[in-house]
Write a protein that holds these residues in place. Structure first.
Motif, PDB file in Angstrom:
ATOM      1  N   LEU A 188     -16.906  24.843   1.406  1.00 24.39           N
ATOM      2  CA  LEU A 188     -16.567  24.239   2.581  1.00 24.39           C
ATOM      3  C   LEU A 188     -15.063  24.041   2.659  1.00 24.39           C
ATOM      4  O   LEU A 188     -14.446  24.305   3.785  1.00 24.39           O
ATOM      5  N   PRO A 189     -14.408  23.604   1.724  1.00 17.62           N
ATOM      6  CA  PRO A 189     -12.942  23.291   1.734  1.00 17.62           C
ATOM      7  C   PRO A 189     -12.150  24.564   2.156  1.00 17.62           C
ATOM      8  O   PRO A 189     -11.339  24.601   2.942  1.00 17.62           O
ATOM      9  N   GLU A 190     -12.658  25.868   1.266  1.00 18.75           N
ATOM     10  CA  GLU A 190     -12.040  26.986   1.592  1.00 18.75           C
ATOM     11  C   GLU A 190     -12.406  27.791   2.804  1.00 18.75           C
ATOM     12  O   GLU A 190     -11.545  28.206   3.463  1.00 18.75           O
ATOM     13  N   ILE A 191     -13.473  27.431   3.391  1.00 20.55           N
ATOM     14  CA  ILE A 191     -13.994  27.943   4.571  1.00 20.55           C
ATOM     15  C   ILE A 191     -13.016  27.508   5.734  1.00 20.55           C
ATOM     16  O   ILE A 191     -12.577  28.020   6.599  1.00 20.55           O
TER      17      ILE A 191
ATOM     18  N   ILE B 298     -10.110  31.848  -4.742  1.00 22.61           N
ATOM     19  CA  ILE B 298     -11.126  30.943  -5.007  1.00 22.61           C
ATOM     20  C   ILE B 298     -12.539  31.184  -4.611  1.00 22.61           C
ATOM     21  O   ILE B 298     -13.430  30.982  -5.409  1.00 22.61           O
ATOM     22  N   ALA B 299     -12.567  31.209  -3.275  1.00 20.88           N
ATOM     23  CA  ALA B 299     -14.100  31.468  -2.806  1.00 20.88           C
ATOM     24  C   ALA B 299     -14.722  32.678  -3.370  1.00 20.88           C
ATOM     25  O   ALA B 299     -15.959  32.748  -3.923  1.00 20.88           O
ATOM     26  N   MET B 300     -13.932  34.048  -3.637  1.00 15.83           N
ATOM     27  CA  MET B 300     -14.408  35.154  -4.264  1.00 15.83           C
ATOM     28  C   MET B 300     -14.906  34.783  -5.628  1.00 15.83           C
ATOM     29  O   MET B 300     -16.064  35.195  -6.152  1.00 15.83           O
ATOM     30  N   ARG B 301     -14.132  34.374  -6.491  1.00 18.48           N
ATOM     31  CA  ARG B 301     -14.612  33.905  -7.854  1.00 18.48           C
ATOM     32  C   ARG B 301     -15.798  32.816  -7.731  1.00 18.48           C
ATOM     33  O   ARG B 301     -16.455  33.148  -8.749  1.00 18.48           O
TER      34      ARG B 301
ATOM     35  N   GLY C 137     -18.966  36.998   5.284  1.00 19.27           N
ATOM     36  CA  GLY C 137     -18.479  35.922   6.132  1.00 19.27           C
ATOM     37  C   GLY C 137     -17.083  35.262   5.962  1.00 19.27           C
ATOM     38  O   GLY C 137     -16.197  35.188   6.779  1.00 19.27           O
ATOM     39  N   VAL C 138     -17.092  35.063   4.574  1.00 17.21           N
ATOM     40  CA  VAL C 138     -15.492  34.319   4.369  1.00 17.21           C
ATOM     41  C   VAL C 138     -14.451  35.579   4.185  1.00 17.21           C
ATOM     42  O   VAL C 138     -13.327  35.317   4.547  1.00 17.21           O
TER      43      VAL C 138
ATOM     44  N   VAL D 233      -9.198  37.687   9.570  1.00 16.33           N
ATOM     45  CA  VAL D 233      -8.517  37.628  10.575  1.00 16.33           C
ATOM     46  C   VAL D 233      -7.240  36.838  10.436  1.00 16.33           C
ATOM     47  O   VAL D 233      -6.177  37.061  11.135  1.00 16.33           O
ATOM     48  N   ALA D 234      -6.921  36.010   9.247  1.00 13.78           N
ATOM     49  CA  ALA D 234      -5.581  35.696   8.820  1.00 13.78           C
ATOM     50  C   ALA D 234      -4.615  36.783   8.378  1.00 13.78           C
ATOM     51  O   ALA D 234      -3.651  36.660   8.786  1.00 13.78           O
TER      52      ALA D 234
END
Length: 380
Positions: free
Chosen positions: A354-357, A338-341, A270-271, A277-278
């Motif tokens: 949540l901040p990264e999403i 950051i989210a991946m790691r 999902g992330v 999209v970006a």
């Protein structure tokens, strides 16, 4: 509307499959780059070439040098007669560190007088900060161990007459998530994020520029296809390819580099969609200001280079200048890395990300609106 979207998607898929160079760039290149970068990029430093200047030339000094070089962090590159000669070895690049043992080393070790310590000087080449810090830390750690052993031996010789000394507290280090401190485990997720950026941004930007050069874009414009449907139809195939590359990179990372997968792959997928999209919107935005494929490629490169440098993948963000750090907040690559790691290495959940999403959703939404607005103006 669905029929028009299906027609645009089918056209994009067929056009992409017919282009063998593009298929190689989309599938083969990411795997090859991940394997090469994952093995080539390493922060693990050992066998630092070291020259030794032994002014004492005693059994104690020779033993000290042998034990200092025993763990192979420092590797003997030769001996020198003077400190100046050792410094020249650093200038010529023959060595990255020099160990200078002063005279009376053995005598001072044997006496153990606090105000006359045995002196060992370590000279490092500061042009390579990583290598020099590793060499200095290795020598410092060993000197502390050697000092404790010397104090213990002296106390043992003195026996009952030794002064009472309060033992120092014991410090035990515990490394979480990557106990062996392996560089690939840390670097591979970041490299995967960079490869997705390269593939999706460049291909999207060059795809529309190629259609404009060949004249097929004008043929599409005369059809009763809405601009929103046209944009979605052009982005969906590349989003699917991006997800395919993501799965392929995950397999290479897990089986080729023993990368752990401690978190939810559904959450990470999902992330990844938000990230795509970006990146796809950025590619579309670049294509609207490019008239040729060469311009699109250069525009994509000019977007990716700052994104990679400001992502924190190679260098920590907190080490950047204070005025530059806020710019990293609008970089989708930073938040995705950051989210991946966090998911792969630490098993983070949605509440942790949540901040990264939110950041990826905001950046992706803003770029999508800008790209769609610019694309409609370009069509008009």
């Amino acid at each position: 509307m669905l029929a028009a979207l299906r027609a645009v998607v089918t056209k994009e898929v067929r056009q992409t499959l017919r282009d063998k160079r593009m298929m190689a760039l989309l599938i083969a290149a990411p795997v090859l780059q991940l394997v090469i970068f994952g093995n080539a990029v390493s922060f693990e430093i050992d066998r630092v070439p070291t020259v030794v200047v032994d002014h004492d030339r005693s059994a104690a000094s020779r033993t000290f040098v042998q034990r200092l070089l025993a763990d192979r962090t420092l590797e003997l590159a030769g001996e020198a007669l003077t400190a100046d000669e050792a410094a020249r070895a650093l200038v010529t690049g023959r060595a990255a560190a020099a160990v200078v043992i002063e005279q009376d080393f053995a005598r001072r070790i044997a006496r153990g007088v606090p105000h006359e310590p045995a002196t060992v000087q370590v000279i490092v080449d500061g042009t390579n900060p990583n290598k020099s810090s590793v060499a200095a830390n290795a020598a410092s750690r060993f000197s502390q161990v050697a000092a404790r052993e010397a104090i213990g031996e002296r106390l043992a010789r003195l026996g009952a007459s030794a002064p009472r000394i309060t033992p120092a507290p014991s410090l035990e280090a515990r490394v979480l998530y990557n106990p062996r401190l392996r560089t690939p485990i840390y670097m591979v997720p970041g490299i995967m994020a960079m490869l997705l950026l390269v593939v999706t941004t460049i291909i999207t930007a060059m795809g529309l520029a190629r259609e404009r050069e060949s004249g097929t874009l004008e043929q599409v414009l005369v059809t009763p296809v809405r601009p929103a449907v046209l944009i979605a139809g052009k982005m969906l195939p590349f989003a699917a390819i991006g997800l395919f590359d993501f799965g392929l990179a995950m397999a290479v990372g897990a089986y080729g580099f023993d990368m752990p997968i401690r978190g939810s792959l559904v959450l990470l997928s999902g992330v990844t969609l938000l990230y795509l999209v970006a990146t796809l919107s950025a590619g579309l935005l670049i294509s609207t200001i490019s008239r040729t494929q060469q311009q699109a490629f250069m525009g994509g490169f000019l977007f990716m280079l700052p994104a990679a440098l400001l992502s924190g993948i190679m260098t920590p963000i907190h080490a950047m200048p204070a005025w530059l750090q806020p710019l990293t907040l609008v970089n989708p690559l930073r938040h995705y890395a950051i989210a991946m790691r966090a998911v792969l290495l630490r098993g983070a959940g949605p509440e942790d990300l949540l901040p990264e999403i939110l950041a990826l959703a905001a950046i992706g939404g803003t770029l999508a609106v800008l790209a769609a607005t610019r694309f409609r103006k370009t069509l008009a």
